[in-house]
Design a protein around this motif. Structure first.
Motif, PDB file in Angstrom:
ATOM      1  N   TRP A  90      58.120  45.719  70.313  1.00  0.00           N
ATOM      2  CA  TRP A  90      57.652  45.564  71.690  1.00  0.00           C
ATOM      3  C   TRP A  90      58.803  45.614  72.674  1.00  0.00           C
ATOM      4  O   TRP A  90      58.660  46.121  73.792  1.00  0.00           O
ATOM      5  N   TRP A  91      59.964  45.125  72.268  1.00  0.00           N
ATOM      6  CA  TRP A  91      61.139  45.226  73.121  1.00  0.00           C
ATOM      7  C   TRP A  91      61.571  46.688  73.256  1.00  0.00           C
ATOM      8  O   TRP A  91      61.993  47.116  74.337  1.00  0.00           O
ATOM      9  N   LEU A  92      61.461  47.425  72.168  1.00  0.00           N
ATOM     10  CA  LEU A  92      61.833  48.841  72.212  1.00  0.00           C
ATOM     11  C   LEU A  92      60.879  49.647  73.094  1.00  0.00           C
ATOM     12  O   LEU A  92      61.311  50.497  73.873  1.00  0.00           O
ATOM     13  N   VAL A  93      59.588  49.366  72.996  1.00  0.00           N
ATOM     14  CA  VAL A  93      58.597  50.046  73.841  1.00  0.00           C
ATOM     15  C   VAL A  93      58.818  49.688  75.306  1.00  0.00           C
ATOM     16  O   VAL A  93      58.797  50.561  76.189  1.00  0.00           O
ATOM     17  N   ALA A  94      59.061  48.406  75.578  1.00  0.00           N
ATOM     18  CA  ALA A  94      59.305  47.975  76.956  1.00  0.00           C
ATOM     19  C   ALA A  94      60.576  48.617  77.517  1.00  0.00           C
ATOM     20  O   ALA A  94      60.601  49.053  78.677  1.00  0.00           O
ATOM     21  N   ALA A  95      61.631  48.700  76.710  1.00  0.00           N
ATOM     22  CA  ALA A  95      62.871  49.323  77.168  1.00  0.00           C
ATOM     23  C   ALA A  95      62.658  50.801  77.479  1.00  0.00           C
ATOM     24  O   ALA A  95      63.177  51.316  78.477  1.00  0.00           O
ATOM     25  N   PHE A  96      61.874  51.486  76.638  1.00  0.00           N
ATOM     26  CA  PHE A  96      61.584  52.890  76.890  1.00  0.00           C
ATOM     27  C   PHE A  96      60.804  53.061  78.190  1.00  0.00           C
ATOM     28  O   PHE A  96      61.111  53.933  79.011  1.00  0.00           O
ATOM     29  N   LEU A  97      59.790  52.230  78.401  1.00  0.00           N
ATOM     30  CA  LEU A  97      58.987  52.335  79.618  1.00  0.00           C
ATOM     31  C   LEU A  97      59.814  52.039  80.871  1.00  0.00           C
ATOM     32  O   LEU A  97      59.663  52.710  81.898  1.00  0.00           O
ATOM     33  N   VAL A  98      60.690  51.055  80.792  1.00  0.00           N
ATOM     34  CA  VAL A  98      61.573  50.751  81.924  1.00  0.00           C
ATOM     35  C   VAL A  98      62.526  51.916  82.180  1.00  0.00           C
ATOM     36  O   VAL A  98      62.792  52.277  83.334  1.00  0.00           O
ATOM     37  N   ALA A  99      63.034  52.523  81.118  1.00  0.00           N
ATOM     38  CA  ALA A  99      63.948  53.661  81.278  1.00  0.00           C
ATOM     39  C   ALA A  99      63.240  54.845  81.932  1.00  0.00           C
ATOM     40  O   ALA A  99      63.812  55.521  82.790  1.00  0.00           O
ATOM     41  N   VAL A 100      62.002  55.100  81.528  1.00  0.00           N
ATOM     42  CA  VAL A 100      61.244  56.191  82.146  1.00  0.00           C
ATOM     43  C   VAL A 100      60.909  55.854  83.596  1.00  0.00           C
ATOM     44  O   VAL A 100      61.045  56.698  84.487  1.00  0.00           O
ATOM     45  N   ALA A 101      60.504  54.619  83.850  1.00  0.00           N
ATOM     46  CA  ALA A 101      60.155  54.218  85.217  1.00  0.00           C
ATOM     47  C   ALA A 101      61.366  54.232  86.142  1.00  0.00           C
ATOM     48  O   ALA A 101      61.240  54.514  87.336  1.00  0.00           O
ATOM     49  N   SER A 102      62.550  53.948  85.600  1.00  0.00           N
ATOM     50  CA  SER A 102      63.752  53.941  86.439  1.00  0.00           C
ATOM     51  C   SER A 102      64.133  55.340  86.906  1.00  0.00           C
ATOM     52  O   SER A 102      64.966  55.486  87.800  1.00  0.00           O
ATOM     53  N   ALA A 103      63.532  56.361  86.313  1.00  0.00           N
ATOM     54  CA  ALA A 103      63.833  57.736  86.713  1.00  0.00           C
ATOM     55  C   ALA A 103      63.388  58.010  88.150  1.00  0.00           C
ATOM     56  O   ALA A 103      63.906  58.936  88.782  1.00  0.00           O
ATOM     57  N   TYR A 104      62.489  57.215  88.676  1.00  0.00           N
ATOM     58  CA  TYR A 104      62.062  57.410  90.062  1.00  0.00           C
ATOM     59  C   TYR A 104      63.108  56.928  91.050  1.00  0.00           C
ATOM     60  O   TYR A 104      63.100  57.341  92.198  1.00  0.00           O
ATOM     61  N   ALA A 105      64.019  56.071  90.606  1.00  0.00           N
ATOM     62  CA  ALA A 105      65.117  55.629  91.457  1.00  0.00           C
ATOM     63  C   ALA A 105      66.390  56.415  91.140  1.00  0.00           C
ATOM     64  O   ALA A 105      67.029  56.963  92.034  1.00  0.00           O
ATOM     65  N   LEU A 106      66.767  56.457  89.881  1.00  0.00           N
ATOM     66  CA  LEU A 106      67.985  57.120  89.433  1.00  0.00           C
ATOM     67  C   LEU A 106      67.632  57.997  88.236  1.00  0.00           C
ATOM     68  O   LEU A 106      67.593  57.525  87.114  1.00  0.00           O
ATOM     69  N   PRO A 107      67.333  59.270  88.458  1.00  0.00           N
ATOM     70  CA  PRO A 107      66.842  60.134  87.377  1.00  0.00           C
ATOM     71  C   PRO A 107      67.788  60.201  86.168  1.00  0.00           C
ATOM     72  O   PRO A 107      68.963  60.493  86.308  1.00  0.00           O
ATOM     73  N   GLY A 108      67.251  59.896  85.010  1.00  0.00           N
ATOM     74  CA  GLY A 108      68.001  60.014  83.763  1.00  0.00           C
ATOM     75  C   GLY A 108      68.902  58.855  83.423  1.00  0.00           C
ATOM     76  O   GLY A 108      69.334  58.719  82.279  1.00  0.00           O
ATOM     77  N   ALA A 109      69.223  57.993  84.381  1.00  0.00           N
ATOM     78  CA  ALA A 109      70.203  56.932  84.149  1.00  0.00           C
ATOM     79  C   ALA A 109      69.688  55.887  83.160  1.00  0.00           C
ATOM     80  O   ALA A 109      70.417  55.469  82.256  1.00  0.00           O
ATOM     81  N   GLY A 110      68.448  55.467  83.290  1.00  0.00           N
ATOM     82  CA  GLY A 110      67.893  54.459  82.383  1.00  0.00           C
ATOM     83  C   GLY A 110      67.858  54.942  80.946  1.00  0.00           C
ATOM     84  O   GLY A 110      68.172  54.198  80.010  1.00  0.00           O
ATOM     85  N   GLY A 111      67.494  56.195  80.767  1.00  0.00           N
ATOM     86  CA  GLY A 111      67.468  56.761  79.430  1.00  0.00           C
ATOM     87  C   GLY A 111      68.857  56.859  78.825  1.00  0.00           C
ATOM     88  O   GLY A 111      69.052  56.601  77.632  1.00  0.00           O
ATOM     89  N   LEU A 112      69.843  57.202  79.632  1.00  0.00           N
ATOM     90  CA  LEU A 112      71.207  57.293  79.122  1.00  0.00           C
ATOM     91  C   LEU A 112      71.788  55.918  78.818  1.00  0.00           C
ATOM     92  O   LEU A 112      72.604  55.781  77.905  1.00  0.00           O
ATOM     93  N   VAL A 113      71.362  54.900  79.540  1.00  0.00           N
ATOM     94  CA  VAL A 113      71.779  53.529  79.205  1.00  0.00           C
ATOM     95  C   VAL A 113      71.214  53.142  77.844  1.00  0.00           C
ATOM     96  O   VAL A 113      71.924  52.586  76.993  1.00  0.00           O
ATOM     97  N   LEU A 114      69.959  53.455  77.624  1.00  0.00           N
ATOM     98  CA  LEU A 114      69.322  53.158  76.336  1.00  0.00           C
ATOM     99  C   LEU A 114      70.011  53.930  75.202  1.00  0.00           C
ATOM    100  O   LEU A 114      70.303  53.370  74.144  1.00  0.00           O
ATOM    101  N   ALA A 115      70.304  55.192  75.432  1.00  0.00           N
ATOM    102  CA  ALA A 115      71.004  55.993  74.425  1.00  0.00           C
ATOM    103  C   ALA A 115      72.416  55.475  74.192  1.00  0.00           C
ATOM    104  O   ALA A 115      72.916  55.491  73.060  1.00  0.00           O
ATOM    105  N   GLY A 116      73.064  54.981  75.219  1.00  0.00           N
ATOM    106  CA  GLY A 116      74.403  54.405  75.077  1.00  0.00           C
ATOM    107  C   GLY A 116      74.387  53.154  74.211  1.00  0.00           C
ATOM    108  O   GLY A 116      75.306  52.924  73.416  1.00  0.00           O
ATOM    109  N   ALA A 117      73.338  52.346  74.340  1.00  0.00           N
ATOM    110  CA  ALA A 117      73.218  51.163  73.488  1.00  0.00           C
ATOM    111  C   ALA A 117      73.032  51.569  72.026  1.00  0.00           C
ATOM    112  O   ALA A 117      73.632  50.975  71.123  1.00  0.00           O
ATOM    113  N   GLY A 118      72.224  52.591  71.789  1.00  0.00           N
ATOM    114  CA  GLY A 118      72.043  53.077  70.422  1.00  0.00           C
ATOM    115  C   GLY A 118      73.327  53.644  69.843  1.00  0.00           C
ATOM    116  O   GLY A 118      73.671  53.392  68.685  1.00  0.00           O
ATOM    117  N   ALA A 119      74.058  54.406  70.631  1.00  0.00           N
ATOM    118  CA  ALA A 119      75.322  54.971  70.163  1.00  0.00           C
ATOM    119  C   ALA A 119      76.351  53.870  69.917  1.00  0.00           C
ATOM    120  O   ALA A 119      77.141  53.951  68.969  1.00  0.00           O
TER     121      ALA A 119
END
Length: 179
Positions: A90-119
């Motif tokens: 559920w934390w992973l799903v919530a993080a993904f949804l927040v990353a996608v939703a953040s694209a309306y403010a800063l496109p791509g940044a939320g997803g790259l933060v999530l990918a940076g944590a995985g890396a």
């Protein structure tokens, strides 16, 4: 032990890249270019922070590691990964949804933060794998000591060690290749 650290890498990396790709198609408030450049900078910062946190505690526990006894229950790699991912789904799903939703403010940044944590998690597991190869052992955490997938939590007092060919995990938490 590295299996627990590595268990979160893929579920953060791939959804992070997907969220960044979705964000690249959304113009957002700041524009795509600024969003993706900020995301790239945040990717590097998050990667460095995640890769370097708690490494002193890992090294301290590894120094005090004892040989695994017959009474120690050491879990299979696949079971460990499955348990970690179920506990955090559920934390992973919530993080993904927040990353996608953040694209309306800063496109791509939320997803790259999530990918940076995985890396960062993958890099931390790889560093611990180098230690396992150097010491010629595999480090384990007793399953009754792991609380919610924390390999260096308060309940973990020491790691257990086995030979490098024990179990189904290679040094660093990767799947052992069968020959």
């Amino acid at each position: 032990m590295a299996v627990i650290v590595r268990a979160g890498a893929a579920p953060l990396w791939w959804p992070g890249l997907l969220a960044a790709a979705v964000g690249a198609f959304v113009p957002g408030l700041t524009g795509r270019r600024i969003g993706l450049l900020a995301g790239a900078a945040l990717f590097l910062v998050v990667l460095a922070v995640v890769a370097s946190t708690r490494t002193g505690r890992y090294a301290e526990l590894a120094r005090g590691a004892a040989r695994a006894g017959r009474s120690d229950f050491l879990q299979d790699r696949d079971v460990t990964v499955r348990n970690w991912r179920r506990a955090h789904r559920w934390w992973l799903v919530a993080a993904f949804l927040v990353a996608v939703a953040s694209a309306y403010a800063l496109p791509g940044a939320g997803g790259l933060v999530l990918a940076g944590a995985g890396a960062g998690l993958w890099l931390k597991a790889a560093r611990f794998g180098r230690r396992e190869r150097r010491d010629d052992v595999l480090y384990w955490v007793r399953t009754d000591r792991v609380s919610r997938g924390r390999p260096a939590g308060k309940q973990v007092r020491a790691y257990r060690t086995t030979g490098p060919v024990a179990g189904d995990a290679a040094p660093g938490g990767a799947r052992r290749r069968r020959r």
